[in-house]
Design an enzyme around this catalytic site. Structure first.
Site, PDB file in Angstrom:
ATOM      1  CG  HIS A 345      39.449  50.678  28.674  1.00 36.60           C
ATOM      2  ND1 HIS A 345      38.914  50.445  29.921  1.00 36.60           N
ATOM      3  CD2 HIS A 345      40.737  50.254  28.739  1.00 36.60           C
ATOM      4  CE1 HIS A 345      39.837  49.906  30.703  1.00 36.60           C
ATOM      5  NE2 HIS A 345      40.953  49.781  30.016  1.00 36.60           N
ATOM      6  CE  LYS A 425      45.920  28.979  37.182  1.00 33.50           C
ATOM      7  NZ  LYS A 425      45.399  27.988  38.115  1.00 33.50           N
ATOM      8  CE  LYS A 429      47.872  25.350  45.039  1.00 36.53           C
ATOM      9  NZ  LYS A 429      46.563  24.745  44.682  1.00 36.53           N
ATOM     10  CG  HIS A 434      49.820  35.995  43.279  1.00 40.00           C
ATOM     11  ND1 HIS A 434      49.496  36.508  42.036  1.00 40.00           N
ATOM     12  CD2 HIS A 434      48.635  35.822  43.926  1.00 40.00           C
ATOM     13  CE1 HIS A 434      48.183  36.663  41.950  1.00 40.00           C
ATOM     14  NE2 HIS A 434      47.640  36.255  43.082  1.00 40.00           N
ATOM     15  N   PRO A 435      51.159  34.039  40.716  1.00 39.15           N
ATOM     16  CG  PRO A 435      49.370  32.915  39.732  1.00 39.15           C
ATOM     17  CD  PRO A 435      50.034  33.148  41.032  1.00 39.15           C
ATOM     18  CE1 TYR A 458      46.698  51.973  35.308  1.00 40.90           C
ATOM     19  CE2 TYR A 458      46.719  49.957  34.016  1.00 40.90           C
ATOM     20  CZ  TYR A 458      46.041  50.875  34.777  1.00 40.90           C
ATOM     21  OH  TYR A 458      44.693  50.711  35.005  1.00 40.90           O
ATOM     22  CB  THR A 460      44.704  46.734  36.066  1.00 40.43           C
ATOM     23  OG1 THR A 460      44.916  47.242  34.761  1.00 40.43           O
ATOM     24  CG2 THR A 460      43.271  47.014  36.495  1.00 40.43           C
ATOM     25  CB  THR A 471      41.392  50.475  37.846  1.00 38.53           C
ATOM     26  OG1 THR A 471      41.340  51.691  37.087  1.00 38.53           O
ATOM     27  CG2 THR A 471      40.682  49.357  37.100  1.00 38.53           C
TER      28      THR A 471
END
Length: 631
Positions: A345, A425, A429, A434-435, A458, A460, A471
């Site tokens: 990461h 999704k 729609k 929003h997915p 948390y 991102t 991020t």
């Protein structure tokens, strides 16, 4: 180190004649260079102190008692009007002279200074739902490894030529800097802090990027060059020949020393053992340089995972004898042709391996998972070279101890890949949802339902619109979503009222995510203020000693550690930040959600499979709400 000079004259490379129009339309640029915008991006801004404190207090409010919140409010206001103001002024000064004031701090604090073993606790694992393209099939390991690596190498070459389309969001250019660190990158261990080194360069830069791969199999380590002397990458049949040579050699010889197992230790222990190993014999230094500079690692693994949970678990917690944790990428191809990826990461965030591997996935889908070019080996390839490290009793003991500690750690890892196929999704729609917002709400509702309380979370948020941006933390467990989840669980409100609360929370989520992507969250700014106080030799500000700081997720204490890995068939996994927490990456397609849930077995109150069952239940209840409520 490289075999390129020993490969004979150029022959026709069949890969040049294979067309991938759909993939190339998505990924290739004929006009704009990949890294063209990077030096033109604005510097990372510093948010206002008052806005940061306000966001922080809002994120704390639903997670502590009223009395605790009053105390925290007082501490935060004293910070804002006192030492915080002084620290903020110093941070503004730093931001004038540095285009990204956070970059080095973030790398050092979040990654390089951490002493925890990288695998499985800090690295990311990735997998692809191959559906009917590549189901688990005996006897396909070498052929699939070759085709998969060929497409990875194609991406490497596209990066070298700067032909990958630069990313943008709503026509705002994004930093592509992280893509420079996908290939040819290593995190070298140090006794107190590690070092990140990248040997990748574009074709117009010096020196030339190393072009060899490192392959782990049977406890042995091998290397061969992935391109010829003219820079053409090897074809899948040629790569398959090299992999087959490795397997054949390992079948006829005893298992190797598994030196790579030492990389699985805590970073300080590995740094000391690495130093010992390099002093044993000059050849060890050459072997280590070969590994450090390589394009990446390929693991030919003996496991045969039957489903995505197995693939994900074996990728992140698999064979200690065939792993090398320091490299930015290790592509793991299993005996039955399934595959996964381990990524460090430190050099990049999850979006980078998702993009590279979606490129490979798109290639596989477009060719039907079968190489359509020439099946003949067109070049007289030098056989792979084995990196035979010199060892002694100290190193042998270190390998065994690292293996023992690693196996104790992975036995504690609880991983489930759950696929929800009732809708995806496409349905959302229709309802203008929003997915990612929806998936986050499912996680919040699932945790609250299962554990009887909200969880600091948390999420991102990408700040790549700024120079070397990475991020910001979006804290998604805010009062409005807690109020909605409570209404869903209590079930005393009308469907219309529940939906109204859900839409209020969704609007808040949208605005918070936008602000965080503009680097207007609270966590990175507060980290900067904390780091300045440390560098100035000050006492730790009371804000960071207040129990509410930890209870709300500060200093890496988020109970839910989550990230959206996109809207494709690619998923991923990280282990939780806390012993009593969950990790959850999710990917959302037209007709399904995939949630990868991780937990620790040592915590009696968490269970990955059970948590996914609550996510499923949440998704069903949320759909029922959308369908039944009429505003």
């Amino acid at each position: 180190m490289s075999a390129r000079s020993q490969i004979p004259a150029k022959q026709n490379n069949a890969s040049h004649t294979i067309a991938f129009p759909a993939r190339d339309a998505l990924y290739l640029s004929s006009s704009e260079k990949t890294f063209a915008n990077d030096e033109l991006l604005p510097s990372l801004p510093v948010p206002s102190l008052s806005e940061t404190i306000s966001k922080y207090l809002d994120s704390v409010k639903g997670l502590v008692t009223e009395e605790e919140f009053m105390r925290t409010t007082e501490i935060a206001q004293n910070f804002q009007n006192g030492i915080g103001e002084e620290l903020h002024a110093k941070l503004l000064q730093k931001a004038v002279s540095e285009r990204n004031w956070l970059e080095k701090w973030w790398e050092n604090v979040a990654y390089l200074s951490q002493r925890t073993p990288l695998i499985p606790l800090c690295s990311m694992s990735g997998f692809t739902n191959m559906g009917n393209v590549w189901p688990p099939t005996a006897g396909t390991q070498m052929e699939r490894a070759a085709l998969l690596l060929h497409f990875q190498l194609q991406f490497w070459k596209i990066l070298r030529k700067e032909q990958l389309k630069p990313h943008n969001s709503h026509n705002v250019p994004w930093s592509m800097h992280q893509f420079r660190r996908y290939f040819n990158t290593v995190r070298t261990p140090g006794e107190t802090v590690d070092k990140l080194e990248c040997f990748f360069h574009t074709e117009l830069e010096e020196p030339m990027s190393p072009t060899h791969l490192v392959i782990l199999h049977g406890g042995h380590i091998f290397t061969f060059d992935a391109v010829d002397e003219y820079g053409d990458i090897l074809t899948p049949p040629e790569l398959q020949l090299q992999f087959q040579r490795i397997e054949d050699w390992c079948k006829e010889n005893a298992p190797g020393a598994s030196v790579g197992a030492m990389t699985l230790a805590d970073r300080t222990t590995w740094a000391k053992n690495r130093k010992w190993l390099l002093k044993l014999n000059p050849e060890n230094e050459l072997h280590m340089e070969t590994i450090d500079t390589a394009l990446g690692i390929v693991v030919l693994d003996e496991a045969e995972p039957a489903d995505l949970t197995g693939v994900c678990a074996q990728t992140l917690t698999g064979d200690a004898l065939n792993r090398w944790a320091d490299k930015s990428i290790s592509c793991i191809v299993f005996k039955n042709g399934t595959f996964g990826l381990i990524s460090d990461h430190t050099p990049f965030d999850g979006l980078v391996p998702v993009v590279v591997n979606h490129f490979a996935y798109s290639s596989l889908v477009e060719c039907g998972g079968v190489w359509k070019g020439s099946k003949t080996v067109g070049r007289d390839l030098l056989p792979p070279r084995r990196l035979d490290f010199h060892t002694d009793n100290h190193i042998k003991a270190a390998i065994e101890e690292s293996k023992r500690m690693y196996e104790a750690t992975v036995a504690d890892c609880d991983i489930t890949v759950g696929i929800f196929t009732e809708y995806g999704k496409a349905f959302l729609k229709q309802h203008n949802f929003h997915p990612e917002t929806y998936a986050q709400f499912a996680l919040q509702l699932a945790y609250y339902t299962m554990h009887g309380r909200p969880a600091p979370t948390y999420v991102t948020a990408a700040t790549r619109q700024f120079y070397h941006g990475r991020t910001e933390t979006m804290r998604s467990c805010f009062p409005e979503v807690i109020q909605w989840a409570h209404a869903m669980i209590e079930d005393k409100s009308s469907p219309n009222e529940k939906l109204r609360l859900m839409q209020v929370a969704a609007n808040k989520f949208k605005s918070l995510m936008k602000e965080c992507s503009e680097n207007r969250g609270c966590d990175r700014h507060l980290l900067g203020l904390y780091m300045i106080s440390m560098e100035e030799g000050m006492e730790v500000p009371q804000l960071f000693l207040d129990p509410s700081w930890i209870k709300s997720g500060g200093s890496g204490n988020f109970v839910l550690s989550t990230s959206c890995v996109g809207f494709t068939s690619l998923g991923g996994c990280v282990m939780p930040m806390k012993e009593n927490g969950y990790g959850s990456f999710y990917n959302i397609e037209d007709n399904r959600f995939t949630f990868t849930v991780s937990a620790f077995n040592r915590c009696p109150e968490t269970n990955a499979a059970k948590f996914f069952q609550h996510i499923e239940l949440s998704l069903k209840n949320m759909k029922h709400l959308l369908v039944s409520a009429k505003l």
